[in-house]
Design an enzyme around this catalytic site. Structure first.
Site, PDB file in Angstrom:
ATOM      1  N   ASP A  17      16.437   4.564   4.694  1.00 41.28           N
ATOM      2  CA  ASP A  17      16.756   5.323   5.902  1.00 41.28           C
ATOM      3  C   ASP A  17      15.565   5.387   6.849  1.00 41.28           C
ATOM      4  O   ASP A  17      15.677   5.068   8.033  1.00 41.28           O
ATOM      5  CB  ASP A  17      17.200   6.737   5.523  1.00 41.28           C
ATOM      6  CG  ASP A  17      18.281   6.738   4.468  1.00 41.28           C
ATOM      7  OD1 ASP A  17      19.438   6.488   4.818  1.00 41.28           O
ATOM      8  OD2 ASP A  17      17.964   6.963   3.289  1.00 41.28           O
ATOM      9  N   GLY A 272      19.153  -1.816  -0.992  1.00 40.54           N
ATOM     10  CA  GLY A 272      19.398  -0.928   0.136  1.00 40.54           C
ATOM     11  C   GLY A 272      19.752  -1.658   1.410  1.00 40.54           C
ATOM     12  O   GLY A 272      20.527  -2.614   1.413  1.00 40.54           O
ATOM     13  N   GLU A 273      19.163  -1.245   2.526  1.00 34.38           N
ATOM     14  CA  GLU A 273      19.507  -1.812   3.825  1.00 34.38           C
ATOM     15  C   GLU A 273      18.322  -2.459   4.525  1.00 34.38           C
ATOM     16  O   GLU A 273      18.408  -3.602   4.978  1.00 34.38           O
ATOM     17  CB  GLU A 273      20.101  -0.734   4.732  1.00 34.38           C
ATOM     18  CG  GLU A 273      20.536  -1.259   6.090  1.00 34.38           C
ATOM     19  CD  GLU A 273      21.404  -0.289   6.864  1.00 34.38           C
ATOM     20  OE1 GLU A 273      21.245  -0.203   8.095  1.00 34.38           O
ATOM     21  OE2 GLU A 273      22.253   0.383   6.250  1.00 34.38           O
ATOM     22  N   ASP A 274      17.200  -1.763   4.613  1.00 34.16           N
ATOM     23  CA  ASP A 274      16.075  -2.300   5.376  1.00 34.16           C
ATOM     24  C   ASP A 274      15.551  -3.603   4.774  1.00 34.16           C
ATOM     25  O   ASP A 274      15.427  -4.614   5.466  1.00 34.16           O
ATOM     26  CB  ASP A 274      14.944  -1.267   5.448  1.00 34.16           C
ATOM     27  CG  ASP A 274      13.792  -1.741   6.319  1.00 34.16           C
ATOM     28  OD1 ASP A 274      14.049  -2.150   7.471  1.00 34.16           O
ATOM     29  OD2 ASP A 274      12.648  -1.715   5.858  1.00 34.16           O
ATOM     30  N   SER A 275      15.253  -3.598   3.473  1.00 35.16           N
ATOM     31  CA  SER A 275      14.731  -4.817   2.846  1.00 35.16           C
ATOM     32  C   SER A 275      15.798  -5.913   2.804  1.00 35.16           C
ATOM     33  O   SER A 275      15.469  -7.106   2.837  1.00 35.16           O
ATOM     34  CB  SER A 275      14.219  -4.522   1.434  1.00 35.16           C
ATOM     35  OG  SER A 275      15.236  -3.978   0.616  1.00 35.16           O
TER      36      SER A 275
END
Length: 377
Positions: A17, A272-275
């Protein structure tokens, strides 16, 4: 006058996040000339990504972004021109009143989680709930036309291309992390949640005829690595070798360094999302450990992405990479699908480069947000 943006972030997934909102805030300031206030409820997690952060300060400036601690006891502030609630976080009620009290109504957007599901296109940009007369809008990142795109800084792919073509620069970077690559060894980065399938994956690499070197930044998967190695307390700098596999623990690095790590590796396991997004910009084959949700809703998101990502692959390559992703996210035996993926490594590598270029042909997320605001006013 400079347009003022407020971005609100509650830290749920440790780094995903805050990783997304921090990248977005910096890019908006650097490339679009807006003033950004980033409200974060957990500055300790933020500090891991940006060591310059002082968790004891309620207000500070970092890389042109005004970073504010989001306190439980909210103090009244003037609402910004653009308000982003990241990942459906609930804004303080006093701040929502401040939005309604503005002479000029602000643009209020819910920046949602990244998804490849078909319904996202139909919902992107639509109005959501109202608070008094202030309308909120859905804004969905995504992989297809009709969505908000992905975070991508200007010139990112060119910087990556230059770095990946510069063997000396890669060697200097890896040595700075204490990594000495064995000649011919394939490099893998591993950033994931706890996973029961790890032992079977490591066993398969350990018995291979070619050498493998897995780089593990400190994180939640480290406990499974320790159990496989039979060693407690593996910390940054520690390494362990079994057969053809060397496993090395790296310190948790800041975002720009993590990009370089992904660029150095032949294969990247991310979470997750960012990586996940950054691994796609690396242009290398990847393995995604999606954040687990109740009633296995996350598996629908996984399948939706696989449907898009594997388009154009041969049937054996599609079965290999899809099977690998599914078994990894189920915590099951990885051996069969890993071997199959290795047999198709050239096709998967070329496909990863093509996918990266396809995604880069669309507007990036920050630019899409700014355009949405300009159209709205």
């Amino acid at each position: 006058m400079t347009v003022r943006w407020d971005i609100f972030c509650t830290v749920v997934d440790n780094f995903g996040d805050i990783g997304v909102t921090w990248r977005l805030a910096r890019q908006l300031v650097a490339e679009h000339g807006v003033a950004v206030r980033l409200w974060v409820d957990d500055l300790r997690a933020f500090e891991r990504l940006c060591p310059e952060i002082d968790p004891a300060l309620s207000e500070q400036w970092q890389q042109g972004v005004q970073v504010r601690h989001w306190p439980k006891d909210w103090l009244p502030v003037e609402a910004a021109d653009v308000v982003i609630a990241a990942f459906a976080c609930q804004l303080p009620s006093a701040y929502m009143d401040a939005m309604a009290e503005r002479q000029v109504t602000p643009l209020w957007m819910n920046l949602d989680y990244l998804s490849a599901e078909d319904w996202v296109i139909g919902c992107h940009g639509l109005p959501s709930v109202k608070y008094k007369h202030v309308q909120k809008y859905f804004f969905f990142p995504g992989f297809q036309e009709g969505t908000g795109g992905l975070l991508r800084e200007a010139g990112l792919l060119e910087r990556r291309r230059q770095f990946q073509q510069d063997g000396a620069a890669q060697q200097v970077f890896l040595r700075g992390l204490g990594v000495e690559r064995e000649p011919g060894a394939r490099l893998i980065s591993l950033f994931a949640y706890e996973n029961a399938g790890l032992a079977s994956w490591f066993d398969t690499m350990a018995t291979d005829t070619r050498p493998w070197h897995v780089l593990v930044p400190e994180g939640r998967i480290l406990g499974d690595v320790e159990r496989w190695a039979g060693i407690d307390g593996l910390g940054a700098g520690a390494s362990y070798r079994r057969g053809a596999l060397t496993v090395q623990v790296l310190p948790f690095v800041r975002q720009d360094e993590y990009d370089h790590l992904l660029w150095c590796c032949d294969f990247n396991a991310v979470r997750g999302e960012d990586s996940f997004v950054r691994a796609q910009w690396a242009g290398r084959p990847l393995l995604w450990h999606i954040y687990q949700q109740e009633e296995d809703v996350h598996l629908e998101k996984l399948e939706a992405f696989l449907k898009l990502y594997t388009e154009g692959l041969s049937e054996p390559a599609e079965k290999a990479i899809s099977g690998l992703w599914r078994t990894w996210n189920a915590g099951q035996d990885m051996a069969e699908h890993w071997k199959a993926a290795c047999e198709k490594d050239r096709e998967l590598a070329e496909h990863a480069r093509s996918w990266c270029l396809e995604q880069a042909s669309r507007a990036d997320l920050a630019t899409a947000l700014v355009k949405f605001y300009r159209n709205w006013i």
